[in-house]
Every structure is written in C-alpha cells, then in structure tokens.
Design a protein around this motif. Structure first.
Motif, PDB file in Angstrom:
ATOM      1  N   LEU A  25      -5.569   8.998   2.241  1.00  0.00           N
ATOM      2  CA  LEU A  25      -5.195   8.484   0.929  1.00  0.00           C
ATOM      3  C   LEU A  25      -4.327   7.227   1.028  1.00  0.00           C
ATOM      4  O   LEU A  25      -4.006   6.621   0.010  1.00  0.00           O
ATOM      5  CB  LEU A  25      -4.441   9.553   0.130  1.00  0.00           C
ATOM      6  N   GLY A  26      -3.979   6.861   2.240  1.00  0.00           N
ATOM      7  CA  GLY A  26      -3.144   5.680   2.447  1.00  0.00           C
ATOM      8  C   GLY A  26      -1.812   6.037   3.068  1.00  0.00           C
ATOM      9  O   GLY A  26      -1.433   7.211   3.148  1.00  0.00           O
ATOM     10  N   ASP A  27      -1.093   5.023   3.516  1.00  0.00           N
ATOM     11  CA  ASP A  27       0.212   5.274   4.117  1.00  0.00           C
ATOM     12  C   ASP A  27       1.226   5.609   3.024  1.00  0.00           C
ATOM     13  O   ASP A  27       0.976   5.407   1.831  1.00  0.00           O
ATOM     14  CB  ASP A  27       0.667   4.076   4.960  1.00  0.00           C
ATOM     15  N   PRO A  28       2.401   6.133   3.405  1.00  0.00           N
ATOM     16  CA  PRO A  28       3.390   6.543   2.410  1.00  0.00           C
ATOM     17  C   PRO A  28       3.780   5.438   1.433  1.00  0.00           C
ATOM     18  O   PRO A  28       4.035   5.710   0.254  1.00  0.00           O
ATOM     19  CB  PRO A  28       4.585   6.974   3.268  1.00  0.00           C
ATOM     20  N   ALA A  29       3.815   4.203   1.897  1.00  0.00           N
ATOM     21  CA  ALA A  29       4.182   3.106   1.000  1.00  0.00           C
ATOM     22  C   ALA A  29       3.173   2.958  -0.133  1.00  0.00           C
ATOM     23  O   ALA A  29       3.524   2.641  -1.269  1.00  0.00           O
ATOM     24  CB  ALA A  29       4.291   1.802   1.788  1.00  0.00           C
ATOM     25  N   ARG A  30       1.897   3.199   0.177  1.00  0.00           N
ATOM     26  CA  ARG A  30       0.865   3.105  -0.860  1.00  0.00           C
ATOM     27  C   ARG A  30       0.975   4.247  -1.864  1.00  0.00           C
ATOM     28  O   ARG A  30       0.689   4.069  -3.059  1.00  0.00           O
ATOM     29  CB  ARG A  30      -0.527   3.128  -0.231  1.00  0.00           C
ATOM     30  N   LEU A  31       1.391   5.431  -1.409  1.00  0.00           N
ATOM     31  CA  LEU A  31       1.403   6.614  -2.264  1.00  0.00           C
ATOM     32  C   LEU A  31       2.523   6.585  -3.296  1.00  0.00           C
ATOM     33  O   LEU A  31       2.388   7.179  -4.372  1.00  0.00           O
ATOM     34  CB  LEU A  31       1.547   7.870  -1.408  1.00  0.00           C
ATOM     35  N   ARG A  82      -8.854   4.919 -11.910  1.00  0.00           N
ATOM     36  CA  ARG A  82      -8.805   3.481 -12.150  1.00  0.00           C
ATOM     37  C   ARG A  82      -9.610   2.765 -11.072  1.00  0.00           C
ATOM     38  O   ARG A  82      -9.795   3.300  -9.969  1.00  0.00           O
ATOM     39  CB  ARG A  82      -7.356   2.997 -12.151  1.00  0.00           C
ATOM     40  N   PRO A  83     -10.099   1.556 -11.340  1.00  0.00           N
ATOM     41  CA  PRO A  83     -10.839   0.803 -10.316  1.00  0.00           C
ATOM     42  C   PRO A  83     -10.012   0.663  -9.038  1.00  0.00           C
ATOM     43  O   PRO A  83      -8.807   0.411  -9.078  1.00  0.00           O
ATOM     44  CB  PRO A  83     -11.065  -0.559 -10.983  1.00  0.00           C
ATOM     45  N   GLY A  84     -10.681   0.866  -7.906  1.00  0.00           N
ATOM     46  CA  GLY A  84      -9.992   0.793  -6.621  1.00  0.00           C
ATOM     47  C   GLY A  84      -9.381   2.103  -6.174  1.00  0.00           C
ATOM     48  O   GLY A  84      -8.880   2.208  -5.050  1.00  0.00           O
ATOM     49  N   GLY A  85      -9.432   3.119  -7.040  1.00  0.00           N
ATOM     50  CA  GLY A  85      -8.863   4.411  -6.689  1.00  0.00           C
ATOM     51  C   GLY A  85      -9.679   5.125  -5.629  1.00  0.00           C
ATOM     52  O   GLY A  85     -10.901   4.994  -5.565  1.00  0.00           O
ATOM     53  N   ARG A  86      -9.010   5.900  -4.793  1.00  0.00           N
ATOM     54  CA  ARG A  86      -9.679   6.667  -3.744  1.00  0.00           C
ATOM     55  C   ARG A  86      -9.976   8.087  -4.215  1.00  0.00           C
ATOM     56  O   ARG A  86      -9.180   8.709  -4.934  1.00  0.00           O
ATOM     57  CB  ARG A  86      -8.818   6.728  -2.479  1.00  0.00           C
TER      58      ARG A  86
END
Length: 284
Positions: free
Chosen positions: A74-80, A176-180
């Motif tokens: 889902l991404g690194d912690p900074a992204r979350l 939303r667009p770009g969502g995983r």
C-alpha cells in the motif's frame, strides 16, 4: 455510515458439523446470506484460534505471514499518513488498527456483525479509540463515489462474493483516481488440490478451470457456507474491466522457520505450491 458501538454479547451458536460439502451454483443472495450467518456463528472460534497469529495491531496478508510492514504494497508509511483507507472483509479490523498506527484513517467493513464486535472488544482491551466500523456487503458499498484514497482486503470478502466483477466495480467507484486496491485470496491453483496440509494435499483431484462454487449445505439443502473460485486470468480480467491497472501479483513463498499449520496451509504444501495470491492494482 452504520457504525457499531455495542460490546460483544453471547450469540446462538448453531453448529455446522452436519453440513454436507458439494459443488453447485450459488447466487449473490444465497452466498451473502449463508456467509453472513456462518461468520456470525464462527467468529468467536475463529478469533480464539487465529487471533494470536493475526495479532491485535498486525497487518498480515496471508497464512505465510507476509506483513504489510515489510511488503509495503500500500506504500511506505509516509504515503499512508492521512489517507482514508477502506478495509473490506475486515473481520476484527486487525489490519485497520495497524494502518491507524501509521497515521492512516481506516474504515473497517465486514458482512459479519459478530466479527465487528470483536474489533470493539480489542479496542476496549487496548483502551484506544475504536476503528470506525461498517456492516455491509462488499458488492454494495454504502459510500459515495471517491470516498477513499485506497482499499485493501486480506482474505476478506472476495472469495465469498458470487459477483466479484461487481465487487471490483464498487471498489473502483469509491476510490479516488490513483488509489490502490490490494487484496489477497487463496491462490487459485489450490482449488485443484484437496484442502489438506499433508501429502494428500499435493495431488490434484479437480479441474483448475471448474468455477463451480464450493457449498456447505444443511439437511434441507440450504447453503450455510459458500466460496467462489476464479482463475488468475479471471481476476485480472475483472480488474481490467472495472478500470484498474494491475501493477503486481505477489505469490508469497513459505518462509523458513514457520511451522504453524492453518487449515490446508502447512510447511509441506508451502514448499511445493503457492498458497496465496496478492493482487496490487491502481485505479486509473
């Protein structure tokens, strides 16, 4: 949003010991009804048996023990941090609780009221703010378009839904667009093999291409539990048709040192066959 705020109460536990296992068609209504009641009846036992492995605040994708903390699907912690994330088929919301610790804003959805009550129990035991909970069917998500940044599901909802093409469209709608959209399921190849942890589970007895659902029935022929099979190609086509772009397909290997058996998962089978498939997709 239909949040549950009551503490767990004893429920009428109707045993499924006499259920007969068959392969037959099972539609959306029958599957949803059967699985909601099955998980309500069996949530206590499930959490007692698997709770120590799942942890209260652990996000693990599969019986092989692949954690989101290591995989970063889902991404690194900074992204979350600050992202609204929908956990579908959340059970007791262990994954959502981990996401909240990373600074995300999770919402945990499950078909089973009893499973969600266990989430409240865990939060009460930990003396923490409860994870927002919603009881709903994953094929009819009760959210507005574009309500979430990402969505995830660790062995939840997808195998139990008859119309997973609709489920994929619903997830696409609320993102939303770009969502995983990241979800794990039993690896489709396992459907060709008996669900046994020993050597008997290494011989294919069924067709991988047989999509007939697995159904457990009561004495009146009513479904009390249903799982649906799709091939890898089916899943990829469903994602594509819903508007997702597949970016990764993770097949976790059985790790050295893991000796625990979980149903048909075991060190023996894990060394020979993939047990889990994790699909990583992005909403275009």
């Amino acid at each position: 949003m239909n949040e549950h705020t009551t503490a767990p109460e004893p429920i009428d536990d109707t045993a499924d010991d006499d259920a007969d296992a068959v392969r037959r068609d099972a539609g959306t209504t029958e599957s949803s009804h059967a699985n909601r009641h099955w998980w309500d009846r069996n949530a206590d036992e499930y959490q007692d048996e698997h709770g120590p492995f799942l942890g209260d605040t652990r996000f693990t994708w599969c019986p092989e023990g692949l954690d989101e903390a290591d995989a970063g699907l889902l991404g690194d912690p900074a992204r979350l941090r600050g992202r609204r994330i929908l956990e579908i088929g959340a059970g007791a919301a262990q994954c959502s609780r981990w996401l909240a610790e990373q600074g995300a804003l999770p919402v945990a959805l499950d078909l089973s009221h009893r499973q969600l009550q266990h989430s409240l129990r865990i939060d009460q035991d930990l003396d923490r703010t409860p994870v927002p909970l919603v009881q709903a069917d994953a094929t009819v998500l009760p959210f507005a378009d574009g309500s979430f940044d990402d969505a995830c599901s660790a062995y939840g909802a997808v195998p139990f839904a008859a119309d997973t093409a609709r489920l994929m469209r619903e997830v696409h709608r609320v993102l939303r667009p770009g969502g995983r959209w990241v979800f794990s399921v039993t690896h489709p190849i396992r459907w060709a093999f008996p669900d046994e942890p020993g050597p008997e589970g290494l011989t294919a007895l069924s067709s991988y291409f047989d999509r007939t659902p697995y159904v457990e029935e009561d004495e009146q022929g009513r479904a009390v539990y249903v799982e649906h099979h799709r091939t890898l190609g089916d899943r990829i086509r469903e994602l594509d048709a819903a508007g997702f772009r597949l970016t990764d397909l993770v097949e976790p290997e059985w790790p050295e040192g893991l000796t625990q058996e979980w149903g048909g998962w075991s060190p023996l089978r894990g060394r020979h066959l993939p047990g889990t498939a994790i699909f990583v997709a992005v909403r275009d």
